[in-house]
Design a protein around this motif. Structure first.
Motif, PDB file in Angstrom:
ATOM      1  N   ALA A  77      61.163  41.121  25.119  1.00 39.79           N
ATOM      2  CA  ALA A  77      61.379  41.437  26.527  1.00 39.79           C
ATOM      3  C   ALA A  77      62.773  41.001  26.965  1.00 39.79           C
ATOM      4  CB  ALA A  77      60.311  40.777  27.394  1.00 39.79           C
ATOM      5  N   ALA A  78      63.247  39.868  26.461  1.00 44.25           N
ATOM      6  CA  ALA A  78      64.585  39.387  26.804  1.00 44.25           C
ATOM      7  C   ALA A  78      65.652  40.375  26.337  1.00 44.25           C
ATOM      8  CB  ALA A  78      64.820  38.001  26.185  1.00 44.25           C
ATOM      9  N   VAL A  79      65.527  40.860  25.116  1.00 36.90           N
ATOM     10  CA  VAL A  79      66.475  41.853  24.597  1.00 36.90           C
ATOM     11  C   VAL A  79      66.405  43.132  25.438  1.00 36.90           C
ATOM     12  CG1 VAL A  79      67.012  43.337  22.607  1.00 36.90           C
ATOM     13  CG2 VAL A  79      66.471  40.912  22.260  1.00 36.90           C
ATOM     14  N   TYR A  80      65.203  43.559  25.751  1.00 35.00           N
ATOM     15  CA  TYR A  80      64.970  44.760  26.555  1.00 35.00           C
ATOM     16  C   TYR A  80      65.622  44.628  27.938  1.00 35.00           C
ATOM     17  CZ  TYR A  80      62.021  48.423  28.780  1.00 35.00           C
ATOM     18  OH  TYR A  80      61.542  49.516  29.443  1.00 35.00           O
ATOM     19  N   VAL A  81      65.455  43.481  28.568  1.00 33.92           N
ATOM     20  CA  VAL A  81      66.007  43.246  29.904  1.00 33.92           C
ATOM     21  C   VAL A  81      67.535  43.286  29.873  1.00 33.92           C
ATOM     22  CG1 VAL A  81      66.268  41.442  31.668  1.00 33.92           C
ATOM     23  CG2 VAL A  81      63.998  42.067  30.838  1.00 33.92           C
ATOM     24  N   VAL A  82      68.147  42.716  28.851  1.00 35.55           N
ATOM     25  CA  VAL A  82      69.611  42.758  28.743  1.00 35.55           C
ATOM     26  C   VAL A  82      70.080  44.195  28.502  1.00 35.55           C
ATOM     27  CG1 VAL A  82      71.597  42.026  27.361  1.00 35.55           C
ATOM     28  CG2 VAL A  82      69.865  40.363  28.032  1.00 35.55           C
ATOM     29  N   PHE A  83      69.359  44.902  27.632  1.00 34.74           N
ATOM     30  CA  PHE A  83      69.678  46.314  27.402  1.00 34.74           C
ATOM     31  C   PHE A  83      69.626  47.094  28.712  1.00 34.74           C
ATOM     32  CE2 PHE A  83      67.754  50.527  26.987  1.00 34.74           C
ATOM     33  CZ  PHE A  83      68.820  51.207  26.411  1.00 34.74           C
ATOM     34  N   LEU A  84      68.550  46.918  29.481  1.00 37.96           N
ATOM     35  CA  LEU A  84      68.405  47.626  30.752  1.00 37.96           C
ATOM     36  C   LEU A  84      69.532  47.273  31.717  1.00 37.96           C
ATOM     37  CD1 LEU A  84      64.551  47.321  31.338  1.00 37.96           C
ATOM     38  CD2 LEU A  84      65.824  49.317  30.518  1.00 37.96           C
ATOM     39  N   ALA A  85      69.926  46.007  31.737  1.00 35.85           N
ATOM     40  CA  ALA A  85      71.002  45.575  32.634  1.00 35.85           C
ATOM     41  C   ALA A  85      72.283  46.347  32.348  1.00 35.85           C
ATOM     42  CB  ALA A  85      71.240  44.065  32.485  1.00 35.85           C
ATOM     43  N   PHE A  86      72.670  46.399  31.071  1.00 31.89           N
ATOM     44  CA  PHE A  86      73.924  47.071  30.724  1.00 31.89           C
ATOM     45  C   PHE A  86      73.797  48.588  30.787  1.00 31.89           C
ATOM     46  CE2 PHE A  86      75.041  42.908  29.095  1.00 31.89           C
ATOM     47  CZ  PHE A  86      76.367  42.815  29.485  1.00 31.89           C
ATOM     48  N   ALA A  87      72.678  49.137  30.346  1.00 30.66           N
ATOM     49  CA  ALA A  87      72.518  50.589  30.285  1.00 30.66           C
ATOM     50  C   ALA A  87      72.418  51.236  31.660  1.00 30.66           C
ATOM     51  CB  ALA A  87      71.292  50.945  29.449  1.00 30.66           C
ATOM     52  N   PHE A  88      71.751  50.543  32.598  1.00 35.83           N
ATOM     53  CA  PHE A  88      71.466  51.183  33.879  1.00 35.83           C
ATOM     54  C   PHE A  88      72.130  50.524  35.082  1.00 35.83           C
ATOM     55  CE2 PHE A  88      68.002  52.314  31.018  1.00 35.83           C
ATOM     56  CZ  PHE A  88      68.099  53.693  31.071  1.00 35.83           C
ATOM     57  N   HIS A  89      72.692  49.334  34.906  1.00 37.51           N
ATOM     58  CA  HIS A  89      73.313  48.632  36.032  1.00 37.51           C
ATOM     59  C   HIS A  89      74.637  47.974  35.635  1.00 37.51           C
ATOM     60  CE1 HIS A  89      69.531  49.258  38.069  1.00 37.51           C
ATOM     61  NE2 HIS A  89      68.913  48.685  37.061  1.00 37.51           N
ATOM     62  N   GLY A  90      75.215  48.410  34.527  1.00 33.85           N
ATOM     63  CA  GLY A  90      76.417  47.777  33.985  1.00 33.85           C
ATOM     64  C   GLY A  90      77.679  48.045  34.773  1.00 33.85           C
ATOM     65  N   PRO A  91      78.786  47.515  34.271  1.00 33.05           N
ATOM     66  CA  PRO A  91      80.071  47.575  34.977  1.00 33.05           C
ATOM     67  C   PRO A  91      80.497  48.971  35.425  1.00 33.05           C
ATOM     68  CG  PRO A  91      80.219  46.091  33.111  1.00 33.05           C
ATOM     69  CD  PRO A  91      78.875  46.741  33.032  1.00 33.05           C
ATOM     70  N   SER A  92      80.138  49.995  34.668  1.00 34.95           N
ATOM     71  CA  SER A  92      80.557  51.355  35.057  1.00 34.95           C
ATOM     72  C   SER A  92      79.902  51.812  36.354  1.00 34.95           C
ATOM     73  CB  SER A  92      80.221  52.342  33.939  1.00 34.95           C
ATOM     74  OG  SER A  92      78.813  52.438  33.766  1.00 34.95           O
ATOM     75  N   ARG A  93      78.851  51.136  36.784  1.00 33.21           N
ATOM     76  CA  ARG A  93      78.128  51.527  38.012  1.00 33.21           C
ATOM     77  C   ARG A  93      78.485  50.648  39.218  1.00 33.21           C
ATOM     78  NH1 ARG A  93      73.475  54.991  36.995  1.00 33.21           N
ATOM     79  NH2 ARG A  93      73.426  55.417  34.782  1.00 33.21           N
ATOM     80  N   TRP A  94      79.348  49.648  39.027  1.00 30.57           N
ATOM     81  CA  TRP A  94      79.649  48.706  40.103  1.00 30.57           C
ATOM     82  C   TRP A  94      80.627  49.255  41.128  1.00 30.57           C
ATOM     83  CZ3 TRP A  94      80.750  43.890  36.583  1.00 30.57           C
ATOM     84  CH2 TRP A  94      79.568  43.523  35.936  1.00 30.57           C
ATOM     85  N   THR A  95      81.495  50.154  40.723  1.00 29.38           N
ATOM     86  CA  THR A  95      82.527  50.667  41.617  1.00 29.38           C
ATOM     87  C   THR A  95      81.883  51.329  42.835  1.00 29.38           C
ATOM     88  OG1 THR A  95      83.936  51.075  39.708  1.00 29.38           O
ATOM     89  CG2 THR A  95      84.563  52.136  41.774  1.00 29.38           C
ATOM     90  N   GLY A  96      82.190  50.778  43.981  1.00 32.96           N
ATOM     91  CA  GLY A  96      81.683  51.334  45.220  1.00 32.96           C
ATOM     92  C   GLY A  96      80.199  51.099  45.468  1.00 32.96           C
ATOM     93  N   ASN A  97      79.556  50.277  44.637  1.00 32.08           N
ATOM     94  CA  ASN A  97      78.128  50.030  44.821  1.00 32.08           C
ATOM     95  C   ASN A  97      77.804  48.581  44.451  1.00 32.08           C
ATOM     96  OD1 ASN A  97      75.380  50.065  45.061  1.00 32.08           O
ATOM     97  ND2 ASN A  97      75.094  51.929  43.859  1.00 32.08           N
ATOM     98  N   GLN A  98      78.009  47.716  45.407  1.00 30.92           N
ATOM     99  CA  GLN A  98      77.789  46.286  45.188  1.00 30.92           C
ATOM    100  C   GLN A  98      76.344  45.979  44.811  1.00 30.92           C
ATOM    101  OE1 GLN A  98      78.828  43.899  48.560  1.00 30.92           O
ATOM    102  NE2 GLN A  98      78.942  42.031  47.371  1.00 30.92           N
TER     103      GLN A  98
END
Length: 136
Positions: A77-98
């Motif tokens: 689950a820990a690996v899965y959660v880190v994967f989800l963080a980067f895949a769906f909420h990672g740095p490429s999605r931060w621009t203009g969306n805090q």
């Protein structure tokens, strides 16, 4: 171990199970929307991945509720959660969306709990102490 510690561990297990159960239920309720979200992140075979994610989450729920393979489930689950963080909420999605950055960081607080759980195990209450990695 004092009773309050055993109760706290059980409550933690129930919280982990509830979070993954909610995630799985939302997927099962609308698998095509989940697949579309996976597709928007650029992954191939999004419908297959959506089903695999929902099934995996159900298996995690079983492990957290029963205590069986608890350490292994916590680590996966820990690996899965880190994967989800980067895949769906990672740095490429931060621009203009805090908010996306907030979602990203939230995954790491969940990661911390899962790692702590993996080390300390399922506790004594209502725990089928089965394991592959050693001490249960």
């Amino acid at each position: 171990m004092p009773a309050w510690q055993s109760i706290a561990i059980l409550v933690g297990r129930l919280i982990f199970a509830a979070v993954f159960l909610m995630a799985a239920v939302f997927k099962f309720m609308d698998m095509t929307t989940t697949a579309a979200y996976i597709d928007s992140a650029g992954f191939p075979a999004p419908l297959l991945l959506a089903w695999l994610a929902a099934i995996f989450e159900c298996l995690l729920v079983i492990c957290f509720l029963t205590g069986a393979y608890f350490t292994e489930a916590s680590l996966l689950a820990a690996v899965y959660v880190v994967f989800l963080a980067f895949a769906f909420h990672g740095p490429s999605r931060w621009t203009g969306n805090q908010a996306e950055f907030g979602f990203f960081v939230d995954h790491f607080t969940f990661l911390a709990g899962l790692l702590f759980a993996a080390v300390h195990g399922p506790g004594r209450i209502l725990a089928l102490r089965r394991t592959v990695l050693g001490r249960a």
